[in-house]
Design a protein around this motif. Structure first.
Motif, PDB file in Angstrom:
ATOM      1  N   ALA A 259     -10.056  -0.036   8.080  1.00  0.00           N
ATOM      2  CA  ALA A 259      -9.401   0.981   7.258  1.00  0.00           C
ATOM      3  C   ALA A 259      -8.288   1.667   8.054  1.00  0.00           C
ATOM      4  O   ALA A 259      -7.181   1.886   7.547  1.00  0.00           O
ATOM      5  CB  ALA A 259     -10.431   2.007   6.780  1.00  0.00           C
ATOM      6  N   ALA A 260      -8.569   1.970   9.310  1.00  0.00           N
ATOM      7  CA  ALA A 260      -7.585   2.683  10.132  1.00  0.00           C
ATOM      8  C   ALA A 260      -6.370   1.807  10.430  1.00  0.00           C
ATOM      9  O   ALA A 260      -5.229   2.280  10.407  1.00  0.00           O
ATOM     10  CB  ALA A 260      -8.244   3.148  11.426  1.00  0.00           C
ATOM     11  N   VAL A 261      -6.603   0.530  10.706  1.00  0.00           N
ATOM     12  CA  VAL A 261      -5.486  -0.376  11.007  1.00  0.00           C
ATOM     13  C   VAL A 261      -4.611  -0.566   9.766  1.00  0.00           C
ATOM     14  O   VAL A 261      -3.381  -0.465   9.827  1.00  0.00           O
ATOM     15  CB  VAL A 261      -5.998  -1.739  11.525  1.00  0.00           C
ATOM     16  CG1 VAL A 261      -4.878  -2.773  11.524  1.00  0.00           C
ATOM     17  CG2 VAL A 261      -6.590  -1.588  12.924  1.00  0.00           C
ATOM     18  N   HIS A 262      -5.255  -0.824   8.640  1.00  0.00           N
ATOM     19  CA  HIS A 262      -4.492  -1.022   7.398  1.00  0.00           C
ATOM     20  C   HIS A 262      -3.640   0.217   7.105  1.00  0.00           C
ATOM     21  O   HIS A 262      -2.442   0.108   6.823  1.00  0.00           O
ATOM     22  CB  HIS A 262      -5.456  -1.303   6.248  1.00  0.00           C
ATOM     23  CG  HIS A 262      -4.801  -1.369   4.907  1.00  0.00           C
ATOM     24  ND1 HIS A 262      -4.112  -2.473   4.474  1.00  0.00           N
ATOM     25  CD2 HIS A 262      -4.705  -0.451   3.903  1.00  0.00           C
ATOM     26  CE1 HIS A 262      -3.624  -2.244   3.258  1.00  0.00           C
ATOM     27  NE2 HIS A 262      -3.973  -1.023   2.890  1.00  0.00           N
ATOM     28  N   ASP A 263      -4.258   1.393   7.203  1.00  0.00           N
ATOM     29  CA  ASP A 263      -3.523   2.635   6.919  1.00  0.00           C
ATOM     30  C   ASP A 263      -2.328   2.803   7.858  1.00  0.00           C
ATOM     31  O   ASP A 263      -1.241   3.193   7.438  1.00  0.00           O
ATOM     32  CB  ASP A 263      -4.453   3.846   7.068  1.00  0.00           C
ATOM     33  CG  ASP A 263      -5.420   3.956   5.899  1.00  0.00           C
ATOM     34  OD1 ASP A 263      -5.217   3.243   4.903  1.00  0.00           O
ATOM     35  OD2 ASP A 263      -6.376   4.751   5.994  1.00  0.00           O
ATOM     36  N   ARG A 264      -2.569   2.505   9.139  1.00  0.00           N
ATOM     37  CA  ARG A 264      -1.496   2.667  10.125  1.00  0.00           C
ATOM     38  C   ARG A 264      -0.314   1.749   9.806  1.00  0.00           C
ATOM     39  O   ARG A 264       0.845   2.159   9.833  1.00  0.00           O
ATOM     40  CB  ARG A 264      -2.064   2.373  11.515  1.00  0.00           C
ATOM     41  CG  ARG A 264      -1.055   2.396  12.635  1.00  0.00           C
ATOM     42  CD  ARG A 264      -0.585   3.809  12.953  1.00  0.00           C
ATOM     43  NE  ARG A 264       0.225   3.794  14.157  1.00  0.00           N
ATOM     44  CZ  ARG A 264      -0.155   4.297  15.321  1.00  0.00           C
ATOM     45  NH1 ARG A 264      -1.334   4.883  15.439  1.00  0.00           N
ATOM     46  NH2 ARG A 264       0.630   4.229  16.366  1.00  0.00           N
ATOM     47  N   LEU A 265      -0.622   0.491   9.488  1.00  0.00           N
ATOM     48  CA  LEU A 265       0.460  -0.457   9.209  1.00  0.00           C
ATOM     49  C   LEU A 265       1.199  -0.084   7.921  1.00  0.00           C
ATOM     50  O   LEU A 265       2.421  -0.232   7.830  1.00  0.00           O
ATOM     51  CB  LEU A 265      -0.081  -1.889   9.130  1.00  0.00           C
ATOM     52  CG  LEU A 265      -0.742  -2.434  10.409  1.00  0.00           C
ATOM     53  CD1 LEU A 265      -1.147  -3.897  10.219  1.00  0.00           C
ATOM     54  CD2 LEU A 265       0.167  -2.304  11.621  1.00  0.00           C
ATOM     55  N   VAL A 266       0.462   0.409   6.928  1.00  0.00           N
ATOM     56  CA  VAL A 266       1.102   0.846   5.677  1.00  0.00           C
ATOM     57  C   VAL A 266       2.022   2.023   5.973  1.00  0.00           C
ATOM     58  O   VAL A 266       3.176   2.061   5.544  1.00  0.00           O
ATOM     59  CB  VAL A 266       0.037   1.230   4.626  1.00  0.00           C
ATOM     60  CG1 VAL A 266       0.682   1.945   3.442  1.00  0.00           C
ATOM     61  CG2 VAL A 266      -0.711  -0.017   4.140  1.00  0.00           C
ATOM     62  N   LYS A 267       1.487   2.991   6.751  1.00  0.00           N
ATOM     63  CA  LYS A 267       2.257   4.199   7.050  1.00  0.00           C
ATOM     64  C   LYS A 267       3.543   3.861   7.805  1.00  0.00           C
ATOM     65  O   LYS A 267       4.578   4.489   7.606  1.00  0.00           O
ATOM     66  CB  LYS A 267       1.386   5.141   7.881  1.00  0.00           C
ATOM     67  CG  LYS A 267       1.746   6.604   7.723  1.00  0.00           C
ATOM     68  CD  LYS A 267       0.629   7.510   8.205  1.00  0.00           C
ATOM     69  CE  LYS A 267       0.887   7.946   9.622  1.00  0.00           C
ATOM     70  NZ  LYS A 267      -0.234   8.678  10.223  1.00  0.00           N
TER      71      LYS A 267
ATOM     72  N   VAL B 157     -11.755   8.609   7.081  1.00  0.00           N
ATOM     73  CA  VAL B 157     -11.312   7.424   7.834  1.00  0.00           C
ATOM     74  C   VAL B 157     -11.260   6.214   6.909  1.00  0.00           C
ATOM     75  O   VAL B 157     -10.318   5.422   6.954  1.00  0.00           O
ATOM     76  CB  VAL B 157     -12.245   7.153   9.036  1.00  0.00           C
ATOM     77  CG1 VAL B 157     -11.872   5.834   9.708  1.00  0.00           C
ATOM     78  CG2 VAL B 157     -12.186   8.291  10.038  1.00  0.00           C
ATOM     79  N   LEU B 158     -12.287   6.078   6.064  1.00  0.00           N
ATOM     80  CA  LEU B 158     -12.334   4.926   5.167  1.00  0.00           C
ATOM     81  C   LEU B 158     -11.325   5.049   4.026  1.00  0.00           C
ATOM     82  O   LEU B 158     -10.990   4.061   3.376  1.00  0.00           O
ATOM     83  CB  LEU B 158     -13.746   4.773   4.580  1.00  0.00           C
ATOM     84  CG  LEU B 158     -14.829   4.343   5.581  1.00  0.00           C
ATOM     85  CD1 LEU B 158     -16.215   4.575   4.996  1.00  0.00           C
ATOM     86  CD2 LEU B 158     -14.656   2.876   5.972  1.00  0.00           C
ATOM     87  N   GLY B 159     -10.868   6.261   3.791  1.00  0.00           N
ATOM     88  CA  GLY B 159      -9.917   6.473   2.695  1.00  0.00           C
ATOM     89  C   GLY B 159     -10.555   6.285   1.335  1.00  0.00           C
ATOM     90  O   GLY B 159      -9.902   5.826   0.395  1.00  0.00           O
ATOM     91  N   VAL B 160     -11.835   6.598   1.221  1.00  0.00           N
ATOM     92  CA  VAL B 160     -12.502   6.455  -0.086  1.00  0.00           C
ATOM     93  C   VAL B 160     -13.083   7.810  -0.508  1.00  0.00           C
ATOM     94  O   VAL B 160     -13.375   8.675   0.314  1.00  0.00           O
ATOM     95  CB  VAL B 160     -13.628   5.392  -0.061  1.00  0.00           C
ATOM     96  CG1 VAL B 160     -13.096   4.045   0.362  1.00  0.00           C
ATOM     97  CG2 VAL B 160     -14.774   5.822   0.847  1.00  0.00           C
ATOM     98  N   ARG B 161     -13.262   7.960  -1.786  1.00  0.00           N
ATOM     99  CA  ARG B 161     -13.886   9.173  -2.306  1.00  0.00           C
ATOM    100  C   ARG B 161     -15.403   9.013  -2.266  1.00  0.00           C
ATOM    101  O   ARG B 161     -15.918   7.903  -2.303  1.00  0.00           O
ATOM    102  CB  ARG B 161     -13.472   9.392  -3.752  1.00  0.00           C
ATOM    103  CG  ARG B 161     -11.995   9.639  -3.934  1.00  0.00           C
ATOM    104  CD  ARG B 161     -11.774   9.998  -5.385  1.00  0.00           C
ATOM    105  NE  ARG B 161     -10.371   9.881  -5.753  1.00  0.00           N
ATOM    106  CZ  ARG B 161      -9.956   9.941  -7.011  1.00  0.00           C
ATOM    107  NH1 ARG B 161     -10.822  10.086  -7.999  1.00  0.00           N
ATOM    108  NH2 ARG B 161      -8.674   9.840  -7.289  1.00  0.00           N
TER     109      ARG B 161
END
Lengths: 501, 244
Positions: free
Chosen positions: A361-369, A493-497
């Protein structure tokens, strides 16, 4: 000096059923069973039993039961039997404790705290038995933008090399030497037949398997075993292995017991030595050096295939993944805390790394950002146990997943964690020709194909239920996930509700 | 033999290597690169026994994964020369940088002068396929670390005391020959010291003569001085690391 450490397993033998056929005696490479001619009895040395259950599975009269035999010391939540046993072994040997397979400690498995969504009424679910469901996945660098010829409409953008798989499930790297020739053959065959990818691992690739090259990821790791231009050119994808989830930050020593002449020839090292993979690749001490190797591999193969980088999930995985992508990696594989291994120091396996769910989740978010998510595919690895884990990984942001342990279980593995001994009774994590015969490559291939088919069907069911007909629409789609029993920081961190929110 | 000349001035490495490859595939057996200035991966993707002469200073990873060509560098080379090289020959009329010939699997590398850190590490060998490295000058730390095979010769012709420490750490195959003497404190714990035997001396005579031919040195005089032989003391240097 006596100490108390009972056998970890006890072998129960129902004598009335035992026909003295001695299958158990012949099957056990740990030499638990023996036949006493004088009394015409088959007996066991329980202290040698590793709990692999091979004898139990093959006993023709079901006379055997292997039972876990916990150390019945005074219950102590701090000094547990495992600690006592490890302390005793180290006091006796002064050595590093080895183990195999993945982390077995009760760290939170986030997959089990994530629930999937499904459609009801307003956005109808899709029947995958009636409608086509797209699981095809294309791995590799996607362009930042697409340019078309204004008049003809032709695509003008030059695309980077990509590779297509028919399922988001790829076999993870396990070296030739760590697992047997027959296991490799089965993985390679199954990958080709199903239209997915097999990964050579870091121990080279027997030349006769090169015919499966279109379905192969060739690994380039710190030991640089078996790497020449043929090896690189034959594969569909090249992967630079920086780290492994089971043992982040350290290298590997394939024990000499497993370095048979064919393994030595494939690796180009002397037979009977430990195959040494150092902790770092000594030509990579920086992101710039990583870029240099990525480009060397691309130069060597004419820019015709994606080059990926596999890292272990560690505290600053997002920054490392970002660096790898900027260094030219077309695929980034992240291997989590529960990833398997053929041999790792127990203390490292059990204490170093991050759960894949959080790292992914953290890697995906970082690359998107950073606006570079399109430049690399993400492969998630380390403890993927079911099709539900696959779906959740993709919703968290993975393009596809690696399975290693799950594939071994499909071939017979019972997770006894003795992979490092070179005695695997199931013929998988072993190179002794007498034991490797136990994996029939064609039957193992069928089992792997069955596994992929079953998971693919289940993934389609779950996708259809969500009203989604293409995996692409689920990628990074965290609205399809809800957390249960998680703390606020974990949800963040997971970006989920949280469930119900 | 016709020589195909490429002016590398201002040419990106990718374009340069593509041109070299095209020239080799067009049947040119001798290719001359002029004004080379830091371009990487020269010789990497060539799979023909072509001769490539490099004038100027090539960049890192010259001959990485190389399989067959002969590359002669008329000048100094940078880091990563001969990285995971499989076959062929590289001759450097000068010095080379760090990580020379890491994980080299076959072929020969001759360096007239000095090399940097972590050179000749992880060398491979199997059967008749034995990589050979001859270095005219000195080397730095971790020289020959984790060697699993190969023959490495360090001539020390620069007149300086050998700077390398931790030589041959983790070595479990192959041999290193050092001209003159080496302080045992400079060796890894897994390395043994011996006098070269007869077959070693024949090997040394052959490669030192080749060195002499490449760099116009009197091989006989180089061979007059004694050599020491470094060999792996253990087949399993880390066999006792683990609880059995």
């Amino acid at each position: 000096m006596p100490h108390f450490a009972p056998a970890q397993f006890t072998v129960e033998r129902r004598d009335t059923r035992c026909i003295r056929c001695r299958v158990c005696v012949n099957q056990c490479s740990f030499e638990v069973h023996y036949y006493d001619a004088e009394s015409d009895e088959v007996r066991s040395r329980d202290e040698r039993c590793v709990g692999c259950h091979r004898c139990e599975a093959l006993c023709p009269t079901q006379a055997l039961a292997v039972r876990f035999n916990p150390m019945e010391i005074r219950p102590n939540a701090n000094w547990r039997p495992e600690h006592i046993r490890d302390l005793q072994r180290q006091a006796e040997t002064g050595g590093v404790l080895l183990t195999g397979a993945g982390n077995d400690k009760p760290f939170r498995v986030y997959w089990d705290h994530l629930l999937l969504n499904a459609s009801q009424v307003t956005n109808p679910s899709i029947d995958p038995l009636r409608e086509p469901m797209e699981l095809r996945t294309i791995l590799g660098r996607k362009p930042d933008r697409l340019d078309f010829d204004d008049l003809k409409g032709d695509l003008m953008t030059e695309l980077d090399a990509q590779v297509t798989v028919e399922t988001p499930i790829i076999f993870s790297g396990m070296s030739y030497g760590a697992i047997s020739y027959n296991a490799h053959l089965a993985l390679n065959q199954a990958a080709r037949e199903f239209g997915t990818l097999y990964n050579t691992g870091e121990g080279g690739w027997p030349v006769e398997f090169r015919r499966f090259g279109d379905h192969t990821i060739a690994q380039c790791a710190s030991g640089r075993f078996g790497i020449d231009l043929d090896y690189l050119e034959s594969a569909a994808v090249i992967e630079i292995k920086i780290g492994q989830g089971a043992k982040p930050g350290i290298g590997g020593h394939l024990p000499a017991e497993k370095v048979t002449p064919p393994v030595a020839a494939t690796r180009m090292i002397p037979a009977g030595t430990d195959a040494l993979s150092p902790a770092p690749q000594h030509d990579i001490y920086s992101i710039e050096d990583l870029a240099m190797l990525i480009n060397a591999l691309k130069e060597a193969t004419g820019y015709a295939k994606p080059v990926g980088v596999k890292i272990a999930a560690v505290h600053n995985a997002p920054a490392i993944a970002s660096g790898a992508v900027r260094a030219g990696a077309d695929i980034v594989a992240i291997d989590g805390l529960r990833g398997g291994t053929g041999a790792a120091p127990k203390v490292v396996r059990d204490n170093v790394g991050l759960p894949i769910e959080l790292a992914l989740a953290a890697v995906h978010d970082r690359l998107v950002k950073e606006g570079i998510r399109n430049r690399a595919s993400i492969l998630a690895a380390g403890g993927i146990r079911s099709s539900a884990d696959v779906v959740k990984a993709i919703a968290l942001g993975a393009d596809a997943v690696y399975i290693g342990t799950a594939a071994l279980v499909a071939m017979g593995c019972t997770l006894c964690q003795m992979c490092y001994t070179g005695k695997c009774n199931w013929g998988i994590a072993v190179t002794d020709p007498w034991l490797t015969k136990r994996v029939n490559p064609d039957i193992a291939t069928r089992h792997l194909l069955n596994l992929l088919r079953a998971w693919n069907l289940e993934i389609k069911e779950m996708l259809g239920g969500m009203g989604i007909n293409a995996l692409e629409s689920l990628r990074g789609n965290r609205l399809q996930l809800r957390g249960v029993g998680l703390e606020e920081w974990e949800l963040k961190v997971l970006g989920v509700r949280g469930a119900g929110a | 033999m016709s020589r195909f000349v490429i002016n590398a001035r201002g040419v990106n490495y990718r374009d340069l290597n593509a041109r070299v490859k095209a020239a080799a595939e067009a049947g040119n057996e001798a290719i001359v690169l002029r004004n080379v200035h830091g371009q990487r991966y020269i010789g990497t993707s060539l799979r023909k026994p072509v001769k490539v002469d490099v004038y100027g200073t090539p960049g890192n990873d010259l001959g990485a994964f190389m399989d067959g060509p002969t590359v002669e560098v008329h000048g100094n080379a940078q880091d990563g020369l001969g990285n995971t090289m499989n076959s062929g020959e590289i001759v450097v009329h000068g010095s080379a940088g760090d990580i020379l010939a890491m994980a080299m699997r076959g072929g020969r590398v001759f360096v007239e002068g000095d090399v940097g850190y972590r050179c000749a590490i992880h060398l491979k060998e199997y059967g008749a396929k034995v990589p050979v490295i001859v270095i005219g000058g000195g080397a730095q730390d971790f020289f020959g670390e984790y060697m699993a095979g190969g023959r490495v010769v360090l001539l020390g012709l620069n007149g300086e005391k050998l700077g390398a420490n931790f030589i041959g750490t983790g070595m479990h195959g192959g041999v290193i020959f050092i001209r003159g003497r080496v302080d045992p404190d400079q060796l890894g714990k897994e390395v043994g010291l011996a006098e070269p035997d007869e077959s070693d001396r024949a090997f040394l005579a052959e490669v030192v003569q080749a060195y002499g031919r490449h760099f116009r040195r009197d091989a006989g005089r180089v061979l007059e001085d004694g050599f020491v032989k470094l060999y792996p003391r253990f087949l399993r240097p880390y066999g006792r690391l683990y609880a059995q």
